[in-house]
Write an enzyme that holds these catalytic residues in place. Structure first.
Site, PDB file in Angstrom:
ATOM      1  N   LYS A 126       0.758  -1.073   0.117  1.00 50.27           N
ATOM      2  CA  LYS A 126      -0.030   0.045   0.102  1.00 50.27           C
ATOM      3  C   LYS A 126       0.635   1.290   0.114  1.00 50.27           C
ATOM      4  O   LYS A 126       0.670   2.237  -0.797  1.00 50.27           O
ATOM      5  CB  LYS A 126      -0.929  -0.235   1.268  1.00 50.27           C
ATOM      6  CG  LYS A 126      -1.819   1.298   1.376  1.00 50.27           C
ATOM      7  CD  LYS A 126      -1.245   2.028   2.530  1.00 50.27           C
ATOM      8  CE  LYS A 126      -1.991   3.469   2.763  1.00 50.27           C
ATOM      9  NZ  LYS A 126      -1.524   4.281   3.842  1.00 50.27           N
ATOM     10  N   ASP A 154      -5.867   0.414   0.639  1.00 52.50           N
ATOM     11  CA  ASP A 154      -5.951   0.534   2.112  1.00 52.50           C
ATOM     12  C   ASP A 154      -7.322   0.282   2.323  1.00 52.50           C
ATOM     13  O   ASP A 154      -7.887  -0.236   1.685  1.00 52.50           O
ATOM     14  CB  ASP A 154      -5.685   2.264   2.462  1.00 52.50           C
ATOM     15  CG  ASP A 154      -6.730   3.045   1.903  1.00 52.50           C
ATOM     16  OD1 ASP A 154      -7.676   2.508   1.072  1.00 52.50           O
ATOM     17  OD2 ASP A 154      -6.774   4.125   2.446  1.00 52.50           O
TER      18      ASP A 154
END
Length: 211
Positions: free
Chosen positions: A121, A140
DNA sequence: CTCCCGATAT
DNA sequence: ATATCAGGAG
């Protein structure tokens, strides 16, 4: 509706609302973006900004951060949570940046994810937003929730969701999509009390259609 | 799968 | 008072 038709519609609608979505994080260079994203793990961007406002007055490159005593760094970033881990990771990360990359930020997910405190991420987000490189999709909590509610993915892990999204979405839109979904997740498709009445995606949303 | 942590919404 | 928010490492 066929899956790719659905994705196209969702992209089209999101483009109307978020033509140029940018991160809420404050930063003035790729290094600061990396630090901000590391701090944003399990923490709101607003809180990260509060902390970096102070931190970035002292820290503009990896060497600056290495020079700050660990205890002082911990105090500075404490409000972001997990501050001992993050301080340790940040230090180790900067040492690697200094030693292996001449204080630059590597421009591939491969290299970025090898840095302490940097997962997919964080890597995708830094790469996309600092360098405009679409090498992955930052999944996320918001991207995960939207993907599941919309019915774009039935997977539970961010890794699987990212792979599925990467199959469905043109590569040049990866960073844009991630940023747009994060904004939409924050303001409309919120975890609690989603504002479905203000959402342009309800026609394509499994969550809305089945509730 | 568990641990790491502070702040805000309820 | 307590549930919920929000990623990465071991």
């Amino acid at each position: 509706m066929k899956p790719d038709e659905k994705v196209s519609k969702i992209i089209e609608k999101l483009k109307g609302v978020y033509p140029e979505p940018k991160l809420a994080l404050h930063y003035s260079n790729p290094f600061q973006l990396l630090v901000a994203v590391i701090l944003s793990a399990q923490c709101t961007d607003e809180r990260v900004n509060q902390v970096t406002r102070e931190l970035f007055r002292k820290v503009k490159n990896p060497q600056d951060l290495i020079n700050i005593p660990l205890e002082e760094l911990e105090e500075l970033i404490k409000p972001t949570g997990y501050y001992r881990q993050k301080a340790k990771n940040l230090k180790a990360c900067c040492e690697r940046l200094a030693e292996e990359y001449g204080n630059a930020i590597p421009k591939s997910i491969e290299h970025l994810t090898k840095l302490p405190g940097v997962g997919r991420k964080t890597a995708a987000m830094v790469l996309g937003n600092a360098f405009g490189v679409n090498e992955g999709i930052a999944v996320d909590t918001h991207v995960k929730r939207l993907s599941q509610r919309l019915g774009l993915s039935t997977s539970k892990t961010p890794e699987k969701i990212e792979k599925e999204l990467m199959q469905m979405v043109p590569q040049d839109l990866w960073t844009w999509l991630s940023n747009a979904m994060i904004l939409h997740g924050r303001h409309i498709c919120r975890a609690r009390n989603p504002r479905c009445s203000q959402c342009p995606l309800t026609d394509y949303c499994d969550y809305f259609l089945n509730k």
